[in-house]
Write a protein that holds these residues in place. Structure first.
Motif, PDB file in Angstrom:
ATOM      1  N   SER A  11       0.829  -1.203   0.000  1.00 24.18           N
ATOM      2  CA  SER A  11       0.000   0.000   0.000  1.00 24.18           C
ATOM      3  C   SER A  11       0.871   1.264   0.000  1.00 24.18           C
ATOM      4  O   SER A  11       0.512   2.275  -0.602  1.00 24.18           O
ATOM      5  CB  SER A  11      -0.958   0.010   1.184  1.00 24.18           C
ATOM      6  N   LEU A  12       2.034   1.211   0.650  1.00 22.74           N
ATOM      7  CA  LEU A  12       2.951   2.345   0.644  1.00 22.74           C
ATOM      8  C   LEU A  12       3.492   2.578  -0.773  1.00 22.74           C
ATOM      9  O   LEU A  12       3.547   3.708  -1.247  1.00 22.74           O
ATOM     10  CB  LEU A  12       4.119   2.112   1.615  1.00 22.74           C
ATOM     11  N   LEU A  13       3.863   1.498  -1.458  1.00 20.47           N
ATOM     12  CA  LEU A  13       4.364   1.631  -2.814  1.00 20.47           C
ATOM     13  C   LEU A  13       3.284   2.158  -3.765  1.00 20.47           C
ATOM     14  O   LEU A  13       3.565   2.967  -4.652  1.00 20.47           O
ATOM     15  CB  LEU A  13       4.914   0.299  -3.316  1.00 20.47           C
ATOM     16  N   LYS A  14       2.050   1.733  -3.577  1.00 20.37           N
ATOM     17  CA  LYS A  14       0.950   2.250  -4.382  1.00 20.37           C
ATOM     18  C   LYS A  14       0.772   3.744  -4.136  1.00 20.37           C
ATOM     19  O   LYS A  14       0.595   4.529  -5.062  1.00 20.37           O
ATOM     20  CB  LYS A  14      -0.357   1.525  -4.046  1.00 20.37           C
ATOM     21  N   LEU A  15       0.839   4.121  -2.871  1.00 19.67           N
ATOM     22  CA  LEU A  15       0.676   5.529  -2.506  1.00 19.67           C
ATOM     23  C   LEU A  15       1.789   6.376  -3.116  1.00 19.67           C
ATOM     24  O   LEU A  15       1.547   7.459  -3.649  1.00 19.67           O
ATOM     25  CB  LEU A  15       0.671   5.689  -0.982  1.00 19.67           C
ATOM     26  N   LEU A  16       3.026   5.880  -3.085  1.00 17.22           N
ATOM     27  CA  LEU A  16       4.140   6.612  -3.670  1.00 17.22           C
ATOM     28  C   LEU A  16       3.986   6.742  -5.189  1.00 17.22           C
ATOM     29  O   LEU A  16       4.317   7.774  -5.768  1.00 17.22           O
ATOM     30  CB  LEU A  16       5.467   5.934  -3.327  1.00 17.22           C
ATOM     31  N   GLY A  17       3.487   5.697  -5.820  1.00 20.33           N
ATOM     32  CA  GLY A  17       3.254   5.753  -7.267  1.00 20.33           C
ATOM     33  C   GLY A  17       2.186   6.762  -7.630  1.00 20.33           C
ATOM     34  O   GLY A  17       2.329   7.533  -8.588  1.00 20.33           O
ATOM     35  N   ALA A  21       2.763  10.287  -9.776  1.00 18.31           N
ATOM     36  CA  ALA A  21       1.987  10.609 -10.973  1.00 18.31           C
ATOM     37  C   ALA A  21       1.229  11.916 -10.790  1.00 18.31           C
ATOM     38  O   ALA A  21       1.132  12.722 -11.718  1.00 18.31           O
ATOM     39  CB  ALA A  21       1.011   9.476 -11.276  1.00 18.31           C
ATOM     40  N   THR A  22       0.727  12.152  -9.609  1.00 17.50           N
ATOM     41  CA  THR A  22       0.001  13.385  -9.333  1.00 17.50           C
ATOM     42  C   THR A  22       0.928  14.589  -9.399  1.00 17.50           C
ATOM     43  O   THR A  22       0.550  15.650  -9.889  1.00 17.50           O
ATOM     44  CB  THR A  22      -0.665  13.313  -7.948  1.00 17.50           C
ATOM     45  N   SER A  23       2.151  14.436  -8.922  1.00 20.55           N
ATOM     46  CA  SER A  23       3.079  15.564  -8.939  1.00 20.55           C
ATOM     47  C   SER A  23       3.486  15.935 -10.356  1.00 20.55           C
ATOM     48  O   SER A  23       3.878  17.061 -10.623  1.00 20.55           O
ATOM     49  CB  SER A  23       4.311  15.252  -8.101  1.00 20.55           C
ATOM     50  N   VAL A  24       3.387  15.004 -11.291  1.00 20.16           N
ATOM     51  CA  VAL A  24       3.707  15.304 -12.686  1.00 20.16           C
ATOM     52  C   VAL A  24       2.515  15.968 -13.371  1.00 20.16           C
ATOM     53  O   VAL A  24       2.680  16.905 -14.146  1.00 20.16           O
ATOM     54  CB  VAL A  24       4.104  14.015 -13.441  1.00 20.16           C
ATOM     55  N   VAL A  25       1.310  15.518 -13.084  1.00 20.55           N
ATOM     56  CA  VAL A  25       0.115  15.999 -13.763  1.00 20.55           C
ATOM     57  C   VAL A  25      -0.392  17.303 -13.162  1.00 20.55           C
ATOM     58  O   VAL A  25      -0.869  18.167 -13.887  1.00 20.55           O
ATOM     59  CB  VAL A  25      -0.994  14.925 -13.719  1.00 20.55           C
ATOM     60  N   ALA A  26      -0.298  17.489 -11.872  1.00 18.79           N
ATOM     61  CA  ALA A  26      -0.882  18.648 -11.201  1.00 18.79           C
ATOM     62  C   ALA A  26      -0.365  19.983 -11.722  1.00 18.79           C
ATOM     63  O   ALA A  26      -1.170  20.892 -11.946  1.00 18.79           O
ATOM     64  CB  ALA A  26      -0.670  18.545  -9.697  1.00 18.79           C
ATOM     65  N   PRO A  27       0.930  20.188 -11.944  1.00 16.89           N
ATOM     66  CA  PRO A  27       1.355  21.487 -12.452  1.00 16.89           C
ATOM     67  C   PRO A  27       0.796  21.805 -13.833  1.00 16.89           C
ATOM     68  O   PRO A  27       0.527  22.954 -14.148  1.00 16.89           O
ATOM     69  CB  PRO A  27       2.878  21.367 -12.522  1.00 16.89           C
ATOM     70  N   LYS A  28       0.592  20.803 -14.659  1.00 16.18           N
ATOM     71  CA  LYS A  28       0.039  21.032 -15.988  1.00 16.18           C
ATOM     72  C   LYS A  28      -1.429  21.441 -15.901  1.00 16.18           C
ATOM     73  O   LYS A  28      -1.894  22.227 -16.707  1.00 16.18           O
ATOM     74  CB  LYS A  28       0.182  19.784 -16.847  1.00 16.18           C
ATOM     75  N   LEU A  29      -2.143  20.928 -14.932  1.00 16.52           N
ATOM     76  CA  LEU A  29      -3.548  21.260 -14.788  1.00 16.52           C
ATOM     77  C   LEU A  29      -3.744  22.643 -14.189  1.00 16.52           C
ATOM     78  O   LEU A  29      -4.715  23.315 -14.486  1.00 16.52           O
ATOM     79  CB  LEU A  29      -4.251  20.212 -13.911  1.00 16.52           C
ATOM     80  N   SER A  30      -2.838  23.064 -13.336  1.00 13.30           N
ATOM     81  CA  SER A  30      -3.013  24.335 -12.647  1.00 13.30           C
ATOM     82  C   SER A  30      -2.181  25.449 -13.255  1.00 13.30           C
ATOM     83  O   SER A  30      -1.953  26.459 -12.627  1.00 13.30           O
ATOM     84  CB  SER A  30      -2.643  24.174 -11.175  1.00 13.30           C
ATOM     85  N   ALA A  31      -1.728  25.287 -14.489  1.00 17.87           N
ATOM     86  CA  ALA A  31      -0.914  26.314 -15.136  1.00 17.87           C
ATOM     87  C   ALA A  31      -1.754  27.556 -15.376  1.00 17.87           C
ATOM     88  O   ALA A  31      -2.906  27.482 -15.782  1.00 17.87           O
ATOM     89  CB  ALA A  31      -0.355  25.800 -16.457  1.00 17.87           C
ATOM     90  N   THR A  32      -1.180  28.703 -15.107  1.00 21.70           N
ATOM     91  CA  THR A  32      -1.886  29.953 -15.323  1.00 21.70           C
ATOM     92  C   THR A  32      -1.657  30.432 -16.743  1.00 21.70           C
ATOM     93  O   THR A  32      -0.623  30.174 -17.352  1.00 21.70           O
ATOM     94  CB  THR A  32      -1.391  31.032 -14.343  1.00 21.70           C
ATOM     95  N   VAL A  33      -2.625  31.130 -17.257  1.00 18.01           N
ATOM     96  CA  VAL A  33      -2.534  31.663 -18.609  1.00 18.01           C
ATOM     97  C   VAL A  33      -1.905  33.041 -18.522  1.00 18.01           C
ATOM     98  O   VAL A  33      -2.374  33.905 -17.789  1.00 18.01           O
ATOM     99  CB  VAL A  33      -3.927  31.752 -19.262  1.00 18.01           C
ATOM    100  N   VAL A  34      -0.839  33.232 -19.263  1.00 16.99           N
ATOM    101  CA  VAL A  34      -0.150  34.517 -19.281  1.00 16.99           C
ATOM    102  C   VAL A  34      -0.450  35.196 -20.601  1.00 16.99           C
ATOM    103  O   VAL A  34      -0.239  34.619 -21.664  1.00 16.99           O
ATOM    104  CB  VAL A  34       1.377  34.321 -19.114  1.00 16.99           C
ATOM    105  N   GLU A  35      -0.951  36.424 -20.520  1.00 13.87           N
ATOM    106  CA  GLU A  35      -1.245  37.153 -21.742  1.00 13.87           C
ATOM    107  C   GLU A  35       0.050  37.683 -22.333  1.00 13.87           C
ATOM    108  O   GLU A  35       0.884  38.226 -21.619  1.00 13.87           O
ATOM    109  CB  GLU A  35      -2.194  38.303 -21.448  1.00 13.87           C
TER     110      GLU A  35
END
Length: 64
Positions: A11-17, A21-35
């Motif tokens: 369960s620890l290894l699953k949690l780390l995985g 994956a979340t740390s890679v995807v999260a910044p792309k989802l929360s990127a701000t739009v710069v004019e």
């Protein structure tokens, strides 16, 4: 090793995985739009500014 220890490790290894994956995807989802900034401002500026017609004049001087 006991079954409960293996289950905890699994369960620890699953949690780390999932966290990885979340740390890679999260910044792309929360990127701000710069004019984009305009290339030229219409405000009056002092000093030398090389524009296209000035470049053409310099090129004409090289031709002579």
């Amino acid at each position: 090793m006991k079954k409960s220890e293996r289950a905890q490790r699994r369960s620890l290894l699953k949690l780390l995985g999932i966290a990885g994956a979340t740390s890679v995807v999260a910044p792309k989802l929360s990127a701000t739009v710069v004019e984009p900034q305009p290339k030229f401002n219409n405000t009056s500026q002092s000093g030398y500014h090389e524009t296209e017609h000035i470049r053409q004049f310099y090129r004409s001087l090289l031709d002579h």
